[in-house]
Scaffold this active site. Structure first.
Site, PDB file in Angstrom:
ATOM      1  N   HIS A 355      -4.781   7.543 -22.519  1.00 64.30           N
ATOM      2  CA  HIS A 355      -5.098   7.532 -23.947  1.00 64.30           C
ATOM      3  C   HIS A 355      -4.785   8.912 -24.555  1.00 64.30           C
ATOM      4  O   HIS A 355      -5.288   9.933 -24.094  1.00 64.30           O
ATOM      5  CB  HIS A 355      -6.577   7.193 -24.140  1.00 64.30           C
ATOM      6  CG  HIS A 355      -6.961   7.002 -25.560  1.00 64.30           C
ATOM      7  ND1 HIS A 355      -6.928   5.779 -26.172  1.00 64.30           N
ATOM      8  CD2 HIS A 355      -7.367   7.884 -26.495  1.00 64.30           C
ATOM      9  CE1 HIS A 355      -7.298   5.916 -27.427  1.00 64.30           C
ATOM     10  NE2 HIS A 355      -7.570   7.186 -27.657  1.00 64.30           N
ATOM     11  N   ALA A 356      -3.933   8.930 -25.579  1.00 59.52           N
ATOM     12  CA  ALA A 356      -3.462  10.207 -26.120  1.00 59.52           C
ATOM     13  C   ALA A 356      -4.605  11.033 -26.704  1.00 59.52           C
ATOM     14  O   ALA A 356      -5.489  10.504 -27.363  1.00 59.52           O
ATOM     15  CB  ALA A 356      -2.425   9.952 -27.207  1.00 59.52           C
ATOM     16  N   HIS A 385       0.925  12.938 -34.782  1.00 56.99           N
ATOM     17  CA  HIS A 385      -0.513  12.831 -35.048  1.00 56.99           C
ATOM     18  C   HIS A 385      -1.312  13.816 -34.175  1.00 56.99           C
ATOM     19  O   HIS A 385      -2.147  14.567 -34.669  1.00 56.99           O
ATOM     20  CB  HIS A 385      -0.980  11.392 -34.793  1.00 56.99           C
ATOM     21  CG  HIS A 385      -2.466  11.228 -34.832  1.00 56.99           C
ATOM     22  ND1 HIS A 385      -3.135  10.813 -35.959  1.00 56.99           N
ATOM     23  CD2 HIS A 385      -3.424  11.466 -33.905  1.00 56.99           C
ATOM     24  CE1 HIS A 385      -4.436  10.794 -35.715  1.00 56.99           C
ATOM     25  NE2 HIS A 385      -4.635  11.182 -34.464  1.00 56.99           N
ATOM     26  N   GLU A 386      -1.047  13.817 -32.891  1.00 54.27           N
ATOM     27  CA  GLU A 386      -1.812  14.684 -31.973  1.00 54.27           C
ATOM     28  C   GLU A 386      -1.589  16.158 -32.295  1.00 54.27           C
ATOM     29  O   GLU A 386      -2.514  16.968 -32.253  1.00 54.27           O
ATOM     30  CB  GLU A 386      -1.448  14.399 -30.511  1.00 54.27           C
ATOM     31  CG  GLU A 386      -1.786  12.994 -30.023  1.00 54.27           C
ATOM     32  CD  GLU A 386      -3.258  12.633 -30.167  1.00 54.27           C
ATOM     33  OE1 GLU A 386      -4.107  13.540 -30.203  1.00 54.27           O
ATOM     34  OE2 GLU A 386      -3.546  11.432 -30.274  1.00 54.27           O
ATOM     35  N   HIS A 389      -3.870  17.642 -34.810  1.00 59.77           N
ATOM     36  CA  HIS A 389      -5.128  18.173 -34.286  1.00 59.77           C
ATOM     37  C   HIS A 389      -4.939  19.597 -33.771  1.00 59.77           C
ATOM     38  O   HIS A 389      -5.731  20.492 -34.038  1.00 59.77           O
ATOM     39  CB  HIS A 389      -5.629  17.316 -33.119  1.00 59.77           C
ATOM     40  CG  HIS A 389      -6.107  15.959 -33.511  1.00 59.77           C
ATOM     41  ND1 HIS A 389      -7.038  15.759 -34.492  1.00 59.77           N
ATOM     42  CD2 HIS A 389      -5.801  14.727 -33.031  1.00 59.77           C
ATOM     43  CE1 HIS A 389      -7.280  14.445 -34.596  1.00 59.77           C
ATOM     44  NE2 HIS A 389      -6.540  13.807 -33.722  1.00 59.77           N
ATOM     45  N   GLU A 413      -9.056  13.473 -37.925  1.00 57.29           N
ATOM     46  CA  GLU A 413      -8.143  12.346 -37.740  1.00 57.29           C
ATOM     47  C   GLU A 413      -7.200  12.209 -38.934  1.00 57.29           C
ATOM     48  O   GLU A 413      -6.041  11.826 -38.786  1.00 57.29           O
ATOM     49  CB  GLU A 413      -8.924  11.043 -37.570  1.00 57.29           C
ATOM     50  CG  GLU A 413      -9.739  10.963 -36.299  1.00 57.29           C
ATOM     51  CD  GLU A 413      -8.923  11.216 -35.042  1.00 57.29           C
ATOM     52  OE1 GLU A 413      -7.748  10.823 -35.010  1.00 57.29           O
ATOM     53  OE2 GLU A 413      -9.457  11.829 -34.107  1.00 57.29           O
ATOM     54  N   HIS A 513     -18.268   1.208 -30.108  1.00 54.68           N
ATOM     55  CA  HIS A 513     -19.022   2.277 -30.762  1.00 54.68           C
ATOM     56  C   HIS A 513     -20.508   1.970 -30.953  1.00 54.68           C
ATOM     57  O   HIS A 513     -21.294   2.873 -31.163  1.00 54.68           O
ATOM     58  CB  HIS A 513     -18.371   2.617 -32.105  1.00 54.68           C
ATOM     59  CG  HIS A 513     -16.949   3.087 -31.942  1.00 54.68           C
ATOM     60  ND1 HIS A 513     -15.929   2.235 -31.559  1.00 54.68           N
ATOM     61  CD2 HIS A 513     -16.385   4.298 -32.072  1.00 54.68           C
ATOM     62  CE1 HIS A 513     -14.804   2.912 -31.469  1.00 54.68           C
ATOM     63  NE2 HIS A 513     -15.045   4.168 -31.783  1.00 54.68           N
ATOM     64  N   TYR A 523     -14.005   7.058 -39.420  1.00 54.09           N
ATOM     65  CA  TYR A 523     -12.703   6.388 -39.414  1.00 54.09           C
ATOM     66  C   TYR A 523     -12.371   5.828 -40.788  1.00 54.09           C
ATOM     67  O   TYR A 523     -11.218   5.819 -41.199  1.00 54.09           O
ATOM     68  CB  TYR A 523     -12.677   5.280 -38.352  1.00 54.09           C
ATOM     69  CG  TYR A 523     -12.968   5.796 -36.965  1.00 54.09           C
ATOM     70  CD1 TYR A 523     -12.098   6.689 -36.331  1.00 54.09           C
ATOM     71  CD2 TYR A 523     -14.119   5.421 -36.281  1.00 54.09           C
ATOM     72  CE1 TYR A 523     -12.367   7.174 -35.066  1.00 54.09           C
ATOM     73  CE2 TYR A 523     -14.398   5.899 -35.005  1.00 54.09           C
ATOM     74  CZ  TYR A 523     -13.521   6.783 -34.404  1.00 54.09           C
ATOM     75  OH  TYR A 523     -13.794   7.259 -33.148  1.00 54.09           O
TER      76      TYR A 523
HETATM   77 ZN   LIG Z   1      -6.476  11.760 -33.457  1.00 51.12          ZN
END
Ligand SMILES: [Zn+2]
Length: 614
Positions: A355-356, A385-386, A389, A413, A513, A523
């Site tokens: 999982h990235a 995307h990563e 961060h 995010e 969750h 989110y």
């Molecule tokens: Zn993310």
């Protein structure tokens, strides 16, 4: 949802200096908690020394937990799992202890930054264990038990055949056999039945702990993380949803009609869509039914996956493209250690968590990503995307430890996704992947597939915590847990279960969750903020075309705006950070509507004469 998986995020908290202004309503402390234990009342100097000590210790423990977590995720063995769990436990326990001790300084008038840190210490918890040791033990045991039941959850249609969530997810995504879909949907919803009494007890104990910290209940504690009183935040969320509703209704009406073409009367002409037919267990992402709803002219005329393969671009080079996106905005290149220490490809000789995720192991400059990269369009987007961060993490690394996080929990995010929104056909032309961008007449397919992912998610992103807020506050009694869940899902998502549900079921527990006690509103916020950021940065970049065709690639002006916000970290209330990037102090869902405006127009044409709503 690509998790920013920094294991223990001691600075996970969102901020609340602003709440000081409303402290009587936001953080109403019980008399008992407000009184100093014994002896002399604490002084400002003591408060400052306490905060400094907590910050230093938590930072040290977070780095330790990060190192253990990295090794565990990239080399899974029984030993690394135990070591990582231990390090996490140490960090979390320290966090709990400092949160409780911080209450002692509540009545002091403190300098602004000390006061903000004091609040962050208290708001860092998502679960406040009661001070009674037996109850604290019970609530952590319940939390671990429920998460464990979810993780081990299986549906066994036959004695010799069991399906785990991964198997079921694949069936939900790929099967077009309504009977099979319903069968696995029902099957997965049996895993949470045993959680029901546990969750009820968990709520009682979690609320008790939250009250000891001065919050009305656990839900109010979660909502206190947004620089405004908890009730005002709930109203904000409602306001944002009202902005989005017309667009969601159009998408819903169109998809319902197309699914009706496929599945017949099983899908009502003007009622809620059956929950098992949308390609996803929770109907939170409808991308998997794109082939059922796509218009004939949906093909954008190019295939990024094919381009990556034809050009023989390997994993590291794909990451280089991502890095160049950021340097084109004016950011410094990633440090050499990033390239030495990241995990880009799935190792052949050991188990890893694929999982990235993006990491900043020492909370300063030890940036890394962990991903099992394949040469696909999806992974190309995820890399951008990563790295969002990572660049955020580096931008705030000169701030005090407790401020090294995003402005609120939606921001981290949202930044990664904002960058991913700039992967447009024009961007692909600029980096030499395409000779020329396809004609805008091809855009509906592109926009529709994005809407099935991002727009369809919004009401679900809202209801998970709407339900929990009501459960924590007591508005929803245990006897109505399941009914209340479905009332919300039908009201906001316009979906309904295809088989009767009862209070013997516990359908909220079939979403990770809930048993794992991870707040979910972040989110929803991230989904809204990313478009607001994108619109603002596109303007800064001078893009005048339709928003979905704007890429900020190469724009130093957009980069500067973005960097100003990133550098603030969590040091200021989030409206300040939002203003720095967008000039607005309020979250604003009109940016999503702008982005999808061409789609909305197209949907309205398709929906002419067809029923809307449910
Ligand atoms: Zn993310």
């Amino acid at each position: 949802m690509k998790a920013i998986d920094r294991r223990f995020r001691f600075a996970l908290l969102s901020a609340v200096a602003r709440a000081l202004l409303f402290s009587s309503t936001a953080i109403a402390l019980p008399e008992k908690a407000a009184a100093a234990p014994r002896g002399k009342p604490p002084t400002v100097a003591e408060a400052k020394a306490f905060v400094d000590g907590a910050e230093a210790k938590l930072m040290e423990l977070a780095v330790e937990a990060s190192r253990a977590g990295w090794v565990q995720s990239t080399y899974i063995t029984d030993d690394t799992e135990i070591l990582a769990a231990k390090a996490n436990e140490r960090a979390i326990n320290a966090g709990v202890e400092y949160a409780k001790k911080a209450v002692r300084y509540d009545n002091l008038k403190l300098p602004l930054d000390v006061a903000r840190k004091m609040l962050l210490l208290k708001l860092g918890l998502t679960l406040a264990a009661p001070s009674d040791p037996r109850e604290a033990e019970e609530v952590t045991r319940l939390a671990a038990a429920m998460e464990g039941e979810y993780g081990k959850g299986k549906y066994c249609p036959r004695k010799d055949k069991c399906l785990d969530l991964q198997d079921i997810t694949k069936i939900m995504a790929e099967s077009r056999d309504a009977a099979q879909l319903l069968d696995v949907w029902r099957g997965w919803h049996t895993i949470s039945v045993p959680m029901r009494p546990e969750y009820q007890r968990f709520v009682e104990l979690a609320n008790k702990g939250a009250r000891e910290l001065g919050f009305a209940d656990s839900g109010a504690m979660w909502r206190s993380k947004y620089d405004m009183p908890p009730d005002a935040f709930a109203k904000e969320v409602d306001r944002l949803w009202e902005q989005l509703k017309p667009l969601y209704l159009s998408l819903h009406a169109y998809v319902r009609w197309k699914l009706r073409e496929k599945y017949g009367d099983m899908v009502p002409a003007n009622g809620p869509i059956p929950a098992h037919l949308l390609g996803n267990m929770w109907a939170q992402d409808w991308s998997n039914v794109f082939d059922l709803v796509k218009p004939p002219e949906a093909d954008p005329g190019f295939d990024l996956t094919k381009i990556l393969k034809a050009k023989n671009i390997d994993a590291k080079e794909m990451v280089r493209y991502g890095e160049r996106f950021f340097t084109s905005l004016g950011f410094e290149p990633l440090p050499p250690t990033f390239w030495d220490r990241s995990l880009f490809v799935k190792p052949r000789d050991r188990e890893v968590v694929c999982h990235a995720s993006a990491w900043d192991v020492d909370n300063v400059n030890d940036l890394r990503i962990k991903m099992c990269i394949e040469p696909t369009a999806e992974d190309f987007t995820t890399i951008h995307h990563e790295l969002g961060h990572n660049f955020y993490q580096r931008a705030y690394n000169t701030k005090p430890g407790l401020f090294r996080d995003s402005a609120n929990d939606g921001f981290h995010e949202a930044v990664g996704d904002t960058i991913a929104l700039s992967i447009t056909p024009e961007y692909l032309v600029k980096i030499g992947f395409l000779d020329r961008a396809p004609d805008p007449s091809k855009d509906i397919g592109l926009l529709l597939s994005r809407a099935l992912e991002k727009l369809a998610f919004l009401p679900f992103g809202l209801i998970v915590d709407q339900w929990r807020w009501k459960v924590f506050s007591g508005e929803v009694a245990p006897a109505n847990y399941n009914q209340a869940w479905w009332d919300l899902r039908t009201r906001y998502q316009g979906i309904a279960p295809a088989v009767a549900r009862s209070e013997n079921d516990f359908d909220p527990g079939a979403k990770y969750h809930v048993p794992a006690n991870v707040p979910y509103t972040r989110y929803f916020l991230a989904a809204i903020l990313q478009f607001q950021f994108h619109r603002a940065l596109a303007q800064a970049a001078g893009c005048t075309g339709p928003l979905h065709r704007c890429s900020i690639y190469g724009s130093k002006e957009a980069g500067k705006k973005l960097d100003t916000m990133l550098q603030m970290g969590l040091s200021r209330p989030w409206p300040d950070a939002l203003e720095a990037i967008s000039g607005q102090r309020e979250m604003d869902a009109t940016a999503i509507r702008d982005y999808f405006a061409p789609l909305q127009k197209w949907l309205d044409e398709q929906n002419k004469g067809k029923p809307m709503g449910w």
